[in-house]
Design an enzyme around this catalytic site. Structure first.
Site, mmCIF file in Angstrom:
data_model
loop_
_atom_site.group_PDB
_atom_site.id
_atom_site.type_symbol
_atom_site.label_atom_id
_atom_site.label_comp_id
_atom_site.label_asym_id
_atom_site.label_seq_id
_atom_site.Cartn_x
_atom_site.Cartn_y
_atom_site.Cartn_z
ATOM 1 N N ASP A 1 10.916 2.150 7.575
ATOM 2 C CA ASP A 1 10.486 0.749 7.635
ATOM 3 C C ASP A 1 11.717 -0.139 7.730
ATOM 4 O OD1 ASP A 1 9.538 -1.814 7.362
ATOM 5 O OD2 ASP A 1 7.991 -1.267 5.924
ATOM 6 N N ASP B 1 -9.076 7.106 8.842
ATOM 7 C CA ASP B 1 -10.027 6.125 8.327
ATOM 8 C C ASP B 1 -10.209 4.957 9.289
ATOM 9 O OD1 ASP B 1 -11.732 5.064 6.220
ATOM 10 O OD2 ASP B 1 -10.149 3.599 5.819
ATOM 11 N N ALA C 1 -4.313 2.650 8.040
ATOM 12 C CA ALA C 1 -3.797 1.338 8.450
ATOM 13 C C ALA C 1 -4.693 0.758 9.549
ATOM 14 C CB ALA C 1 -2.348 1.479 8.910
ATOM 15 N N HIS D 1 -13.551 3.589 7.958
ATOM 16 C CA HIS D 1 -12.754 2.426 7.564
ATOM 17 C C HIS D 1 -13.138 1.953 6.157
ATOM 18 C CE1 HIS D 1 -10.376 -1.151 9.445
ATOM 19 N NE2 HIS D 1 -10.038 -0.953 8.167
ATOM 20 N N ILE D 2 -13.061 2.871 5.205
ATOM 21 C CA ILE D 2 -13.491 2.576 3.838
ATOM 22 C C ILE D 2 -12.333 2.641 2.843
ATOM 23 C CG2 ILE D 2 -15.878 3.287 4.165
ATOM 24 C CD1 ILE D 2 -15.112 5.997 2.862
ATOM 25 N N GLY D 3 -11.092 2.679 3.342
ATOM 26 C CA GLY D 3 -9.960 2.786 2.428
ATOM 27 C C GLY D 3 -9.943 1.708 1.369
ATOM 28 N N GLU E 1 -13.880 0.684 16.891
ATOM 29 C CA GLU E 1 -14.783 0.950 15.779
ATOM 30 C C GLU E 1 -16.122 0.246 16.012
ATOM 31 O OE1 GLU E 1 -12.718 -0.264 12.259
ATOM 32 O OE2 GLU E 1 -11.201 1.300 12.437
ATOM 33 N N ILE F 1 0.837 -1.207 0.000
ATOM 34 C CA ILE F 1 0.000 0.000 0.000
ATOM 35 C C ILE F 1 0.866 1.249 0.000
ATOM 36 C CG2 ILE F 1 -1.722 1.318 1.290
ATOM 37 C CD1 ILE F 1 -2.802 -1.370 2.324
#
Length: 323
Positions: free
Chosen positions: A172, A256, A231, A280-282, A261, A153
């Site tokens: 990372d 998001d 994420a 949370h619609i990514g 939730e 991503i």
């Protein structure tokens, strides 16, 4: 062989996947039960389950006497007790990368939304207003976006970001070899925040990332900085984020995902116009939903035919048990 396996589906799933396994599977949706808990109470009748956000805890898995495979509709597996599944020789697999473009586009959309005040401007116009100066925005060209994580991503996000004139840096420690030319790697998370105008989070929720973004990082981001999260909500210390907003330590956030939730109406984040919120619609696009449905069902077919899917996350624990 039609109906020889019983498969439990999430409440909503693109039909292309279940249709593709209809030759051996009888599929039942969680929405055919009174609620998700009732569906999970019936888990012992299923050979396979496709899961989105439903919690497959150790207690649920312990009752799943027939279960052979847990197929994630997506990539994040923080709602599945992988150790408990491994103890029962249950394959746990996901569909990594299939929603990468969708989530990356949403991350950039959130950044645009925050910097151009789209959510507040929309509400303002709907309420009859026309105050243009009150919704003055910021351009992105020439800014630096920091990516926490550099998996599939984040790679897509980097490509989109570069296309609109952003410089890209990343933190990372697990993907050193895949960081390509043009993307600068920084040695610490705090330095990522310090050198960025906006930071976008792209890591799973594990012990090492839970609450990793807290006061130190937010203060380093600065008073004009923007935090983007597509994420997992738990990566951010939400109390620290609320405090940073209260102190004007950062400029805003596009979120998001959340620690809990759905987000309650009494959550202080809902009262701050500098924060753009989505449910949370990514990864929820027509395209990604079809790919995730088909990928999850293909993983079930692989197990049905005696194989282990390439995306199995507990392969080492269960290899040899699958015949």
């Amino acid at each position: 062989m039609t109906g020889s396996w019983q498969v439990l589906l999430p409440p909503a799933i693109d039909p292309s996947g279940p249709t593709a396994i209809a030759d051996f599977a009888e599929c039942t949706g969680m929405d055919e039960y009174d609620n998700v808990d009732a569906a999970l109470d019936d888990i012992d009748r299923y050979d396979a389950v496709i899961v989105r956000v439903a919690p497959l805890t150790a207690e649920v898995i312990d009752r799943a006497d027939r279960l052979k495979v847990i197929a994630k509709h997506g990539s994040g597996l923080d709602n599945v007790d992988i150790d408990a599944a491994s103890e029962r020789d249950i394959v746990v697999c996901n569909t990594p990368g299939v929603n990468a473009r969708s989530v990356a586009e949403h991350a950039i959309a959130l950044l645009f939304g925050v910097q151009r005040n789209l959510h507040t401007a929309d509400r303002h116009v709907r309420n009859g207003g026309w105050d243009r100066d009150a919704h003055r925005g910021r351009e992105l060209d020439g800014d630096t976006i920091g990516l926490m994580g550099y998996g599939s991503i984040a790679k897509e996000t980097a490509q989109l970001a570069e296309g609109i004139g952003l410089d890209v840096i990343t933190y990372d420690p697990h993907h050193d070899e895949s960081i390509r030319d043009g993307v600068v790697r920084v040695p610490t998370l705090t330095e990522l925040f310090e050198r960025s105008d906006a930071v976008s989070l792209h890591v799973p929720l594990v012990d090492g990332t839970r609450g990793a973004v807290s006061t130190e990082q937010l203060d380093a981001l600065g008073e004009d900085g923007v935090l983007i999260n597509t994420a997992r909500g738990g990566v951010i210390d939400e109390d620290a984020l609320v405090d940073a907003l209260d102190r004007d330590a950062i400029g805003g956030a596009g979120l998001d995902t959340f620690a809990n939730e759905p987000l309650g109406a009494d959550n202080p984040l809902t009262d701050d116009d500098r924060v753009l919120l989505t449910p949370h619609i990514g990864g929820v696009t027509v395209d990604a939903l079809q790919r995730m449905s088909e990928g999850a069902c293909e993983n079930i077919r692989t197990v049905y035919e005696g194989g282990i899917p390439d995306s199995t996350v507990n392969r080492e624990a269960i290899e040899g048990a699958i015949q």
